[in-house]
Design an enzyme around this catalytic site. Structure first.
Site, PDB file in Angstrom:
ATOM      1  N   ALA A   1       0.839  -1.244   0.102  1.00  0.00           N
ATOM      2  CA  ALA A   1       0.066   0.047   0.087  1.00  0.00           C
ATOM      3  C   ALA A   1       0.807   1.269  -0.058  1.00  0.00           C
ATOM      4  O   ALA A   1       0.370   2.506  -0.739  1.00  0.00           O
ATOM      5  CB  ALA A   1      -0.872   0.024   1.242  1.00  0.00           C
ATOM      6  N   CYS A   2       1.923   1.400   0.843  1.00  0.00           N
ATOM      7  CA  CYS A   2       2.625   2.591   0.970  1.00  0.00           C
ATOM      8  C   CYS A   2       4.044   2.697   0.529  1.00  0.00           C
ATOM      9  O   CYS A   2       4.754   3.772   0.703  1.00  0.00           O
ATOM     10  CB  CYS A   2       2.494   2.903   2.257  1.00  0.00           C
ATOM     11  SG  CYS A   2       3.335   1.788   3.536  1.00  0.00           S
ATOM     12  N   GLY A   3       4.641   1.616   0.177  1.00  0.00           N
ATOM     13  CA  GLY A   3       5.885   1.797  -0.425  1.00  0.00           C
ATOM     14  C   GLY A   3       6.836   1.117   0.832  1.00  0.00           C
ATOM     15  O   GLY A   3       6.576   0.603   1.729  1.00  0.00           O
TER      16      GLY A   3
END
Length: 279
Positions: A119-121
């Protein structure tokens, strides 16, 4: 013989519509861990949650955009795990990377990559200063494009998203030429993984740098997205949603035209306005 997991997983769902309940079969985007493992010295470089498919390209793109390698020639071999002690399909969740024996490696910066969410790296991502230290080059001022070319990109990206059309749960990264022609698209549950797959494909086919290309990503453009494009030499980066403040700083620093909120016949330019031919 075990086979790799596909990019789609079938499931049973219940639909409540107009006061009535019914069941049907549906497809979900597959999310599985991928371990990128160095053969010598034997160690794990990263674990990322990804959608199976183009795993070798994902590993190659990750190694390139994170500065572990600098060219296609640095990679001697990419393969899935063959460890008999690992069960079944999990063998396809590990990519072994064999680099050239004489390659000098600095792996300490990769410690922050040990676990990456889809989702967020990567958490604890390197700052803009790290890109300066790595010596990323300023991107040349060409190409120049018309607004109409930019307007045309979202529909082309969406039309080519085969797995998204089936599941509704994937991000995409697409590569276009300077006339808006779609050259390549990769999908993944994570934006950064989709972009690594795209850049990794270009690396393995020796198409880097992408100095006359346009990249478009679904969703927003984060620091990580623009950083990877800077390393690959991409001059124009477009996104459906907004960029972050650090993404704009990276774009300004390395001469990238950064476009956000690209929807219909409208978009915002956050840096590099000179590449847009104004009416």
């Amino acid at each position: 013989m075990n086979k790799p997991v596909g990019s789609k997983t079938q499931t049973k769902i219940w639909v409540l519509e107009n006061g009535k309940m019914r069941s049907r079969r549906d497809y979900l985007t597959t999310e599985e861990p991928l371990e990128i493992r160095l053969v010598s010295p034997r160690r794990t470089l990263a674990v990322t949650m990804r959608t199976p498919g183009a795993d070798f390209e994902l590993a190659a793109g990750f190694l390139y955009t994170e500065g572990v390698i600098s060219s296609r020639q640095d990679i001697q071999r990419l393969s899935y795990c063959v460890d008999p002690e690992i069960d079944g399909e999990q063998l396809y969740n590990i990519v072994n990377v064999e680099l050239q024996a004489d390659l000098e490696l600095d792996l300490q910066p990769l410690e922050r990559h040990f676990y990456t969410t889809s989702a967020c790296g990567v958490c604890g991502k390197a700052s803009l200063e790290t890109l300066r230290i790595r010596g990323c080059a300023l991107i040349p001022p060409e190409p120049k494009v018309t607004p109409e070319i930019i307007y045309s990109l979202p529909d082309k990206l969406r039309a080519a998203q085969g797995v998204f059309n089936a599941t509704g749960g994937l991000h995409a990264a697409a590569l276009f030429d300077s006339q808006g022609g779609l050259l390549m698209l990769r999908e993944d549950v994570g934006r950064h993984n989709a972009l690594d797959k795209l850049i990794g494909t270009a690396l393995l086919s020796e198409q880097l740098p992408l100095s006359d290309r346009i990249v478009m990503v679904s969703g927003r453009s984060s620091f990580e997205i623009v950083q990877k494009c800077a390393v690959a030499g991409v001059p124009i980066v477009c996104a459906v949603s907004a960029p972050s403040s650090l993404a704009v700083s990276v774009a300004e620093e390395f001469g990238i035209t950064l476009i956000g909120f690209l929807r219909g016949e409208r978009f915002n330019v956050y840096s590099g306005l000179e590449r847009i031919i104004q009416p």
